[in-house]
Design an enzyme around this catalytic site. Sequence first.
Site, PDB file in Angstrom:
ATOM      1  N   HIS A 186       0.824  -1.214   0.000  1.00 14.12           N
ATOM      2  CA  HIS A 186       0.000   0.000   0.000  1.00 14.12           C
ATOM      3  C   HIS A 186       0.854   1.258   0.000  1.00 14.12           C
ATOM      4  CE1 HIS A 186      -3.201  -2.853   1.052  1.00 14.12           C
ATOM      5  NE2 HIS A 186      -3.853  -2.071   0.220  1.00 14.12           N
ATOM      6  N   GLU A 414      -9.941 -11.645  -4.388  1.00 13.05           N
ATOM      7  CA  GLU A 414      -8.569 -11.434  -3.909  1.00 13.05           C
ATOM      8  C   GLU A 414      -8.005 -12.691  -3.262  1.00 13.05           C
ATOM      9  OE1 GLU A 414      -8.071  -7.157  -2.468  1.00 13.05           O
ATOM     10  OE2 GLU A 414      -9.778  -7.857  -1.308  1.00 13.05           O
ATOM     11  N   ASP A 438      -3.654  -8.572  -3.828  1.00 13.18           N
ATOM     12  CA  ASP A 438      -3.856  -9.597  -2.805  1.00 13.18           C
ATOM     13  C   ASP A 438      -3.985 -10.974  -3.434  1.00 13.18           C
ATOM     14  OD1 ASP A 438      -3.712  -8.496  -0.209  1.00 13.18           O
ATOM     15  OD2 ASP A 438      -5.531  -7.355  -0.640  1.00 13.18           O
ATOM     16  N   CYS A 481      -8.985  -4.211 -10.459  1.00 13.82           N
ATOM     17  CA  CYS A 481      -8.630  -2.949  -9.816  1.00 13.82           C
ATOM     18  C   CYS A 481      -7.298  -3.040  -9.093  1.00 13.82           C
ATOM     19  CB  CYS A 481      -9.729  -2.489  -8.868  1.00 13.82           C
ATOM     20  SG  CYS A 481      -9.965  -3.600  -7.469  1.00 13.82           S
TER      21      CYS A 481
HETATM   22  C1  PEP Z   1      -5.822  -5.598  -4.422  1.00 11.03           C
HETATM   23  O1  PEP Z   1      -5.585  -6.332  -3.458  1.00 11.03           O
HETATM   24  O2  PEP Z   1      -5.435  -5.848  -5.581  1.00 11.03           O
HETATM   25  C2  PEP Z   1      -6.592  -4.356  -4.240  1.00 11.03           C
HETATM   26  C3  PEP Z   1      -6.982  -3.646  -5.254  1.00 11.03           C
HETATM   27  O3  PEP Z   1      -6.832  -3.952  -2.954  1.00 11.03           O
HETATM   28  P1  PEP Z   1      -5.686  -3.325  -2.025  1.00 11.03           P
HETATM   29  O4  PEP Z   1      -4.472  -3.072  -2.888  1.00 11.03           O
HETATM   30  O5  PEP Z   1      -6.204  -2.073  -1.426  1.00 11.03           O
HETATM   31  O6  PEP Z   1      -5.469  -4.401  -1.018  1.00 11.03           O
HETATM   32 MG    MG Z   2      -6.681  -6.014  -1.621  1.00 18.09          MG
END
Ligand code: PEP
Ligand code: MG
Length: 552
Positions: A186, A414, A438, A481
């Site tokens: 993140h 995920e 994830d 995403c």
């Molecule tokens: C992911 O896990 O790909 C996702 C979009 O969520 P985050 O990156 O916020 O965990």
């Molecule tokens: Mg995620």
Amino acid sequence: MERLAGAGVSPGAGYGPAYVMTGAVPEPAPGARHGGDPAAEAARAEAAMERVAAELEARGEAAGGDAKDVLAAQAMIARDPALSADVTALIGDGTAAERAVFEAFLHYRDILSGIGGYLGARAADLDDIRDRVVAELAGVPMPGLPRAAGRPYVLVARDLAPADTALLSPEIVAAFVTEEGGPTSHTAILARALGVPAVVACAGAASIAPGTPLLVDGDTGVVRVLPSREQVAATLRAARERETVPAVPAAPGATSDGHPVALLANIGGPGDVPSALRHGAEGVGLYRTELLFLDRGQAPSEEEQMAAYREVLTAFPGKTVTVRVLDAGADKPLSFLPPPGREPNPALGRRGLRVLRDHPDVLAAQLRALARAAAGTSAALRVMAPMVATAEEASWFAAACEEAGLTCAGAMIEVPAAALRAADIAAVADFLSVGTNDLAQYAFAADREAGALAALQDPWQPALLDLVAMAAAAGVPCGVCGEAGGDPALGCVLVGLGVSSLSMGARALPWVRAALARHTLEQCRTAAAAARTARTPAEARAAACDHLPGLP
Ligand code: PEP
Ligand code: MG
């Protein structure tokens, strides 16, 4: 000149003196005594507490908004007369100022922790103020991020928490370098959203001396220590040139033969909306709502949430806005959504939807805030749950949405189990959205924060592509995403796998739009099939690009 190498995770280049973020301030030695003048020692402690209070206030003034109130409250604690009396009494007994401060704070900390709940959560604030006063007295660097240092600096840290990264600003931080961290952490995602060049997983970074001039290339992952003037000029110029965005028609995202692919933005709050619009986002594919509340000890009110959601919804009239409910846990803990007990491995513990099932009142309040925010706007609100593992969980979430009057409820894919049984989930969800960050982490059992495992996090891994293909074939609209969607060639491959929308950090949108506009759906399909027959990520990319002329 020394050269360090890591993973470039946020493009651009930055130059400045290293500001080395320290870890914890060491505990002053138990039993430490002062030199024998209690009045002078007490005055020293008093002055340090006042300097810390003034600095917190000044930070609050500079930040404005909620931060101002939070920091003003912290300044009040540093000036608290009862605390000061306790410090003076301990000094009167011969204790050194540093230790007296430490013990006086400890006393109040125990009281707060004993009360629990909201006040218990404030114990961490006390620790922060205590560490600041002790650092001030001991003449060691303050913990946490520095305030404006006159000119932009390069932030160097062993690792940065998302809560710290969210506070960075490109005006103050020229770049950052961390020893730990992976490309889909993140921290890396936030750096990209903020436009701060960044290199993670950089071995040797933690031993850089404070103040050393550093040149950071967030594209190549190279960090130069004590670079020459020519080197700095050339690297900054090359980075500026790479920033030149391709000229693409403003038309909605589509392949060259007209197959529509919605190109959406990943955002962390209303502050990201201008960049999303500037880069041509056709809506929002992922609103990470937990990023709004990383610093909160108490659940945000419905009113406050409503305002943050409405601001985004009104910016996209008639467009899709996909809001993810709070994804707490692992590297994004929210102190108002604690797991029930200590977890040996938080990434495999209660996070995402699991946490919300433990706190249904918090989910219900968020869903109500969303329904109220959408009322009267023309945006098409979609709500989705993070970390769904089973169809039963997706169905529970859909029921909670329905109860709040929300008509479009989706599930993130995920967890490998969710991808394998995507058809079951699609039977109870209106749409799916694949979180490749994830999904890769769990499919390869490779922590996304671990820089050393970055190769297993590569979104070109054929096994990951297989899982995405399963989700895309589940029978309801399926987007991506995760960070994979922002890679132009991989974006084409994902479309070839059957994905109907791609959501990404706003800066990647023009590149993905241009790549799609240059290839037919058939080329994307052929590229996807070729990538899936490969054995390694590098082979997958090469095989796909053979069918996607013009893409590297
Ligand atoms: C992911 O896990 O790909 C996702 C979009 O969520 P985050 O990156 O916020 O965990
Ligand atoms: Mg995620």
